[in-house]
Design an enzyme around this catalytic site. Structure first.
Site, PDB file in Angstrom:
ATOM      1  N   GLY A  11      46.131  46.379  41.456  1.00  0.00           N
ATOM      2  CA  GLY A  11      44.699  46.124  40.492  1.00  0.00           C
ATOM      3  C   GLY A  11      43.865  46.895  41.236  1.00  0.00           C
ATOM      4  CG  ASP A  32      49.904  43.795  40.464  1.00  0.00           C
ATOM      5  OD1 ASP A  32      48.278  43.544  41.362  1.00  0.00           O
ATOM      6  OD2 ASP A  32      49.987  43.003  39.840  1.00  0.00           O
ATOM      7  CG  ASN A  33      51.874  39.207  37.418  1.00  0.00           C
ATOM      8  OD1 ASN A  33      50.789  40.006  37.089  1.00  0.00           O
ATOM      9  ND2 ASN A  33      52.125  37.669  36.557  1.00  0.00           N
ATOM     10  CE1 TYR A 154      38.526  33.977  37.468  1.00  0.00           C
ATOM     11  CE2 TYR A 154      36.070  34.803  36.921  1.00  0.00           C
ATOM     12  CZ  TYR A 154      36.977  35.179  37.722  1.00  0.00           C
ATOM     13  OH  TYR A 154      37.962  36.250  38.524  1.00  0.00           O
ATOM     14  CE  LYS A 158      39.802  33.726  41.659  1.00  0.00           C
ATOM     15  NZ  LYS A 158      40.976  34.063  42.409  1.00  0.00           N
TER      16      LYS A 158
END
Ligand code: UDP
Length: 324
Positions: A11, A32-33, A154, A158
């Site tokens: 990322g 990482d996907n 979101y 988080k």
């Protein structure tokens, strides 16, 4: 030399972190996907013998167990990010941010010895600010809108991640550090998931309309990725940071109108600056925060953090990267 696992290492922030850790002589393994990350961010590292990458999801528990056991510490940067991305992919975002973090923390705790986890959280945590609120401190209240506005999911996922990390610390003595990032920007960040600076820069360079959402008088504090990486590494090293939450940001703020003007001028663009209502840009009932600025006295006091790069330098380096 330490063996460092970075989730979300392809990322925008994770790949910059990998670069710096490798330069410092550490061994770096990333997973990482590529949901929002990209191979382009790490392709320059492929011949480095101290670097390994796994293109897979952090939900792959078996692989994650091996990677966690083989590492000395974990930077958990993998998450669904970007207001636009969260709104367009609400289910996947919640699952990644909740289940993914559960797996990371559970495996770090089970590993022998337990592995330190630096958890990337967000300034979205604070939600809407009260009128006249200047800057957010780590112990400030959170003010959120209703659940039918998906943006707030979101903030909630988080926050749950933070609760989980703190619970592992209190109950299991798992060494964790929580960091709340305030609008990080820099080369490699894409505008595809909604982030304003790469969107404006691209629009300006292509002489397309620069799309300011709302009245443009909302303000943000942008932090350059190199400053963020320095803070992450300093906090991972500092023993006193374990069990703590830190804002990482640059307290200087700018309005989105000013940002659009600045980018237009710096790129010699003929773009028009247009204003688009929030409901058209995002979703019905969308709520934005008017101002968001970090109070960084805690991180300053604990590890001497001071952001070095100002907005002009940030934009200059991002524009050059886009031109390239
Ligand atoms: N924004 C904008 N035009 C765009 C993208 C974003 O005016 O093309 C605004 C957005 O509404 C917000 C600010 O820029 O007020 C920062 O948006 P971003 O998604 O980068 O980060 P946020 O702070 O919302 O997480």
């Amino acid at each position: 030399m330490r063996r460092v696992l970075i989730t979300g290492g392809a990322g925008f922030i994770g790949s910059h972190l990998a670069d710096v850790l490798l330069k410092k002589g550490h061994k770096v393994v990333i997973i990482d996907n590529l949901s929002t990350g990209s191979m382009d961010n790490i392709s320059h590292l492929k011949d480095n013998k101290r670097f390994a990458n796994h293109i897979d999801t952090i939900m792959n528990k078996r692989l994650m167990k091996r990677l966690t056991d083989d590492s000395d510490m974990v930077y958990h940067m993998a998450a669904a990010v970007g207001v636009k991305y969260i709104i367009d992919n609400p289910l996947e975002s919640i699952q990644t941010n909740v289940r993914g973090t559960e797996i990371v923390l559970e495996l770090a705790n089970k590993s022998n010895p337990k592995k330190k986890v630096v958890l990337a959280s967000t300034s979205e945590i604070y939600g809407k600010n009260k009128d006249g609120h200047a800057s957010f401190r780590e112990d400030d209240d959170r003010i959120l809108g209703t659940t039918s506005i998906s943006r707030w999911s979101y903030s909630c996922t988080k926050a749950l991640d933070e609760f989980l990390a703190l619970a592992y610390y209190r109950e299991k003595k798992l060494p964790i550090v929580v960091v709340r990032l305030f609008n990080t920007c820099g080369p490699r960040q894409t505008g595809r998931y909604g982030m304003v600076i790469p969107r404006f820069v691209k629009q300006a360079l292509l002489n397309q309309p620069i799309t300011v959402f709302g009245d443009g008088r909302q303000t943000r504090s942008f932090t350059y990725v190199d400053d963020v990486v320095k803070a992450l590494i300093a906090l991972a090293k500092y023993l006193g940071a374990v069990g703590e939450i830190y804002n990482i940001g640059n307290p200087k703020s700018i309005s989105i109108n000013e940002l659009a003007e600045k980018i237009k001028a710096m790129t010699d663009s003929t773009s028009k600056i247009v204003h688009i209502p929030y409901e058209k840009a995002y979703e019905k009932g969308f709520e934005d925060m008017r101002n968001r600025q970090p109070d960084i006295s805690k991180i300053k006091e604990h590890v001497g953090f001071k952001p070095k790069v100002d907005i002009d330098e940030m934009l200059d380096s991002i524009i050059k990267d886009f031109e390239k």
